[in-house]
Design an enzyme around this catalytic site. Structure first.
Site, PDB file in Angstrom:
ATOM      1  N   ASN A 169       2.634   0.586  -3.225  1.00 31.45           N
ATOM      2  CA  ASN A 169       3.752   0.407  -4.152  1.00 31.45           C
ATOM      3  C   ASN A 169       4.636   1.646  -4.120  1.00 31.45           C
ATOM      4  O   ASN A 169       4.157   2.776  -3.966  1.00 31.45           O
ATOM      5  CB  ASN A 169       3.284   0.076  -5.575  1.00 31.45           C
ATOM      6  CG  ASN A 169       2.280   1.040  -6.149  1.00 31.45           C
ATOM      7  OD1 ASN A 169       1.490   1.623  -5.424  1.00 31.45           O
ATOM      8  ND2 ASN A 169       2.304   1.206  -7.456  1.00 31.45           N
ATOM      9  N   CYS A 180       6.201  -3.637  -4.906  1.00 32.75           N
ATOM     10  CA  CYS A 180       4.734  -3.660  -4.892  1.00 32.75           C
ATOM     11  C   CYS A 180       4.211  -3.459  -3.472  1.00 32.75           C
ATOM     12  O   CYS A 180       4.910  -3.711  -2.488  1.00 32.75           O
ATOM     13  CB  CYS A 180       4.220  -5.007  -5.371  1.00 32.75           C
ATOM     14  SG  CYS A 180       4.504  -5.356  -7.095  1.00 32.75           S
ATOM     15  N   GLU A 182       2.058  -5.257  -1.821  1.00 31.40           N
ATOM     16  CA  GLU A 182       1.946  -6.485  -1.029  1.00 31.40           C
ATOM     17  C   GLU A 182       3.287  -6.855  -0.393  1.00 31.40           C
ATOM     18  O   GLU A 182       3.355  -7.241   0.771  1.00 31.40           O
ATOM     19  CB  GLU A 182       1.478  -7.651  -1.912  1.00 31.40           C
ATOM     20  CG  GLU A 182       0.124  -7.442  -2.579  1.00 31.40           C
ATOM     21  CD  GLU A 182       0.237  -6.817  -3.970  1.00 31.40           C
ATOM     22  OE1 GLU A 182       1.024  -5.857  -4.133  1.00 31.40           O
ATOM     23  OE2 GLU A 182      -0.459  -7.258  -4.884  1.00 31.40           O
ATOM     24  N   CYS A 215       0.711  -9.570  -8.258  1.00 29.31           N
ATOM     25  CA  CYS A 215       1.609 -10.012  -9.326  1.00 29.31           C
ATOM     26  C   CYS A 215       2.303 -11.315  -8.913  1.00 29.31           C
ATOM     27  O   CYS A 215       2.261 -11.721  -7.747  1.00 29.31           O
ATOM     28  CB  CYS A 215       2.642  -8.925  -9.651  1.00 29.31           C
ATOM     29  SG  CYS A 215       4.028  -8.855  -8.502  1.00 29.31           S
ATOM     30  N   CYS A 218       4.764 -11.133  -5.929  1.00 28.40           N
ATOM     31  CA  CYS A 218       4.098 -11.021  -4.621  1.00 28.40           C
ATOM     32  C   CYS A 218       3.480 -12.355  -4.219  1.00 28.40           C
ATOM     33  O   CYS A 218       3.539 -12.748  -3.054  1.00 28.40           O
ATOM     34  CB  CYS A 218       3.049  -9.920  -4.649  1.00 28.40           C
ATOM     35  SG  CYS A 218       3.792  -8.284  -4.764  1.00 28.40           S
TER      36      CYS A 218
END
Ligand code: THU
Length: 257
Positions: A169, A180, A182, A215, A218
């Site tokens: 992140n 983020c 991901e 999240c 993502c």
């Protein structure tokens, strides 16, 4: 190298990189190239989302790649378009000093290296078992730039051929420009021309939350590119990682036909 020559070379690279932009909705590809102090460079493309505001702009994409690869020695940035107010605001938040030109930024035009190769984001991802994968993601998380949340996250996106790329992140004082781990990895994969059809697994670690899962934003982006992606989530210490699949993490995710 003179600034003029470097600018021309970067322009040529940006034109090539632009072809990898994921812009099915606007059909308006955009790209940037970050030139590093040793002449290697990092590509970044625009990645649009069916959930439109989740679109990743090319500079955010490339900058977060640079942080995940532990290379923030950016000496110039070349853009496929002109530098607009949004780019200026993003750069101001990074506390890097650049001269702003029409379609590129340069830290010091007297100190530009010769343009060399793209920086490789790939590392070996042949883990003996998923626990090794999340342990590797735990180490990657040390590169996270999270001064605001103090919540470092790291991941490794593994491809069918066994290679991996990292994601962490990366926060920005304007919180809406935070990315983020991901989506950082997702943007890097697309910028380097590795489409979702060749992604196999994601190893994810956030040591501050042993129940941590991706999240919603993502989940949406991962689902748009690889709904069948296996997600291995660190459960802390020597606990076995928890496994899921992107399409089960976001049932009925939004698509735009
Ligand atoms: N974060 C991630 O990197 N991945 C997630 O799935 C959840 C949140 C980051 C974003 C931000 O830097 C910090 O964690 C707190 O939201």
């Amino acid at each position: 190298m003179t600034a003029h020559v470097v600018r021309q070379q970067l322009r040529t690279l940006v034109r090539e990189v632009k072809k990898r932009a994921y812009v099915p909705y606007s059909k308006r590809p955009e790209a940037v190239v970050l030139l590093l102090a040793d002449g290697n460079w990092i590509p970044g493309v625009r990645v649009e989302s069916a959930s439109f505001s989740l679109t990743i702009p090319p500079l955010l994409n490339a900058w977060t790649t640079a942080i995940a690869l532990d290379r923030c020695d950016v000496v110039a940035v070349a853009f496929s378009g002109t530098v607009d107010a949004s780019v200026r605001a993003f750069i101001e938040g990074l506390e890097l000093t650049f001269d702003m030109w029409e379609d590129w930024l340069v830290a010091d035009s007297r100190m530009l290296p010769s343009v060399r190769e793209p920086l490789s984001p790939f590392c070996s991802g042949r883990f003996a078992d998923p626990a090794q994968g999340v342990l590797a993601a735990r180490r990657i998380a040390e590169r996270a730039w999270a001064p605001h949340s103090r919540f470092p996250v790291g991941c490794l996106l593994q491809f069918e051929d066994g290679r991996c790329i990292p994601g962490v992140n990366v926060e920005h004082p304007d919180w809406t420009r935070t990315l983020c781990a991901e989506r950082n990895a997702l943007g890097t994969a697309l910028s380097y021309g590795v489409p979702g059809t060749s992604w196999r697994a994601l190893f994810l670690s956030c040591v501050k939350d042993v129940q941590g899962t991706p999240c919603g934003a993502c989940r949406q982006l991962l689902a748009e590119h690889c709904p069948s992606l296996t997600v291995w989530m660190d459960r802390g210490g020597a606990n076995p990682p928890e496994v899921s699949v992107v399409e089960s993490l976001l049932p009925g995710f939004f698509v735009l036909q």
